[in-house]
Motif scaffolding. Structure first.
Motif, short mmCIF file in Angstrom:
data_model
loop_
_atom_site.label_atom_id
_atom_site.label_comp_id
_atom_site.label_asym_id
_atom_site.label_seq_id
_atom_site.Cartn_x
_atom_site.Cartn_y
_atom_site.Cartn_z
N ILE A 1 0.83 -1.21 0.00
CA ILE A 1 0.00 0.00 0.00
C ILE A 1 0.86 1.26 0.00
O ILE A 1 0.51 2.27 -0.61
N LEU A 2 2.01 1.21 0.67
CA LEU A 2 2.93 2.35 0.63
C LEU A 2 3.33 2.63 -0.82
O LEU A 2 3.33 3.79 -1.27
N THR B 1 -8.93 -0.23 -1.52
CA THR B 1 -10.19 0.06 -2.22
C THR B 1 -11.16 0.84 -1.36
O THR B 1 -12.18 1.32 -1.87
N ALA B 2 -10.87 0.99 -0.06
CA ALA B 2 -11.70 1.82 0.82
C ALA B 2 -10.85 2.24 2.00
O ALA B 2 -9.99 1.49 2.47
N ALA C 1 -10.50 -1.64 3.30
CA ALA C 1 -10.68 -2.72 2.33
C ALA C 1 -9.55 -2.64 1.32
O ALA C 1 -9.03 -1.55 1.02
N VAL C 2 -9.15 -3.81 0.80
CA VAL C 2 -8.05 -3.87 -0.16
C VAL C 2 -8.39 -4.82 -1.30
O VAL C 2 -9.26 -5.68 -1.17
N ALA D 1 -7.26 -7.67 -2.45
CA ALA D 1 -6.39 -8.75 -2.00
C ALA D 1 -5.86 -9.61 -3.16
O ALA D 1 -4.66 -9.92 -3.19
N PRO D 2 -6.70 -10.03 -4.11
CA PRO D 2 -6.16 -10.86 -5.19
C PRO D 2 -5.05 -10.17 -5.98
O PRO D 2 -4.03 -10.80 -6.32
N ARG D 3 -5.22 -8.88 -6.28
CA ARG D 3 -4.18 -8.17 -7.05
C ARG D 3 -2.89 -8.05 -6.24
O ARG D 3 -1.79 -8.23 -6.78
N PHE D 4 -3.02 -7.76 -4.94
CA PHE D 4 -1.82 -7.65 -4.13
C PHE D 4 -1.09 -8.98 -4.03
O PHE D 4 0.13 -9.06 -4.22
#
Length: 318
Positions: free
Chosen positions: A250-251, A258-259, A302-303, A305-308
């Motif tokens: 995320i950095l 996403t939120a 929220a993130v 997750a699959p892309r990360f």
């Protein structure tokens, strides 16, 4: 290629911390500018030995400083049952002490920020003791970093009946966490267990690490076994959440979130555990009790997750 982020890492170098260093070193848009050790996943001496092992594996030459061996108050809690006694799953690696700068971890955080104000990002992956001690040296320290991103906290209050993983980095030094969340800042980002628990390295992804014939992937897969032994008790499967790596992701790429909600964060305890909470309920309302005013923290809720996870695996197997 996007702009390179120069990252100072504060770490209690356990298994997912080591994965994070591998991930940062493998990203073309990241440069590790310095590393400070702290107790947590293992004792501080093991944390700095593990920093040395990973930096040698990667061929990194960065300033390393030894940080806090205990919290601001009370005794250190060490997560040997999660990361092994040495923090790297007790694989028997030769881990001599690395060359260090001779300053404390807190002093390193302050010095680097003063040398390059506005150019560096601070990534905190362990208990926040070094950050709190650094704030004693410079109460305006966080205004000199472009951003401070920490893996810790629990997000807003959850829906009734929802349980969360332990907020270990906050629980290991609640007083330090309180100092961090009340300090002036440019941008403070909280990547808490409310979102890190959703980024799962599953059986297929773990198999990809095992199959990749690179030193980075081999090391990443070797140290997983103790971690998998612990987390199989959560889900009945040998899978793990990518706690610390998500904060690094995320950095470097804020669009992975996403939120998010901006608001005050307090450190609250229930007599057993302490958590850092955004002072909002799951409905977005203030809690039904008084809380301390604090500068806004950017709290990830929220993130993607699959892309990360796909990106994490791609970097470590490249």
């Amino acid at each position: 290629m996007s702009q390179v982020r120069r990252v100072v890492v504060d770490t209690d170098t356990g298994i997912d911390d080591a994965h994070t260093l591998l991930y940062l070193a493998g990203r073309p848009d990241a440069e590790i500018a310095g590393i400070a050790s702290v107790f947590g996943n293992c004792v501080e001496e093991d944390a700095v030995r593990n920093i040395g092992y990973v930096t040698r594996l990667l061929g990194l030459d960065v300033p390393v400083a030894r940080g806090a061996a205990e919290p601001l108050a009370g005794a250190a809690r060490i997560a040997r049952y999660v990361h092994g006694r040495d923090g790297l799953g007790d694989r028997g690696y030769d881990r001599p002490l690395p060359e260090v700068t001779g300053e404390t971890g807190a002093e390193l955080l302050v010095r680097l920020a003063h040398e390059r104000p506005g150019e560096l990002d601070l990534l905190a992956l362990g208990p926040l003791t070094n950050l709190a001690l650094a704030l004693r040296l410079d109460p305006e320290l966080f205004t000199k970093y472009r951003s401070v991103v920490l893996m810790g906290g629990s997000g807003p209050y959850a829906d009734p009946g929802t349980l969360l993983m332990i907020d270990a980095n906050v629980n290991n030094d609640p007083a330090a966490a309180e100092a961090v969340f009340s300090a002036p800042r440019n941008r403070l980002v909280m990547v808490g267990v409310n979102v890190t628990a959703t980024t799962i390295l599953d059986e297929r992804a773990i198999a990809a690490l095992h199959a990749a014939d690179t030193p980075r992937a081999r090391f990443a897969s070797e140290i997983l076994e103790t971690y998998l032994d612990f987390y199989q008790n959560e889900w009945g499967r040998r899978i793990i959440p990518l706690h610390d790596p998500l904060a690094a992701g995320i950095l470097l790429d804020p669009s992975l979130a996403t939120a998010a909600v901006d608001g005050p964060v307090n450190v609250v305890g229930d007599g057993f555990l302490s958590r850092a909470r955004l002072m909002r309920t799951a409905d977005g309302l203030p809690p039904s009790f008084p809380y301390k005013p604090a500068p806004d923290t950017h709290v990830i809720t929220a993130v993607d997750a699959p892309r990360f996870v796909a990106g994490f695996v791609e970097v470590l197997t490249r």
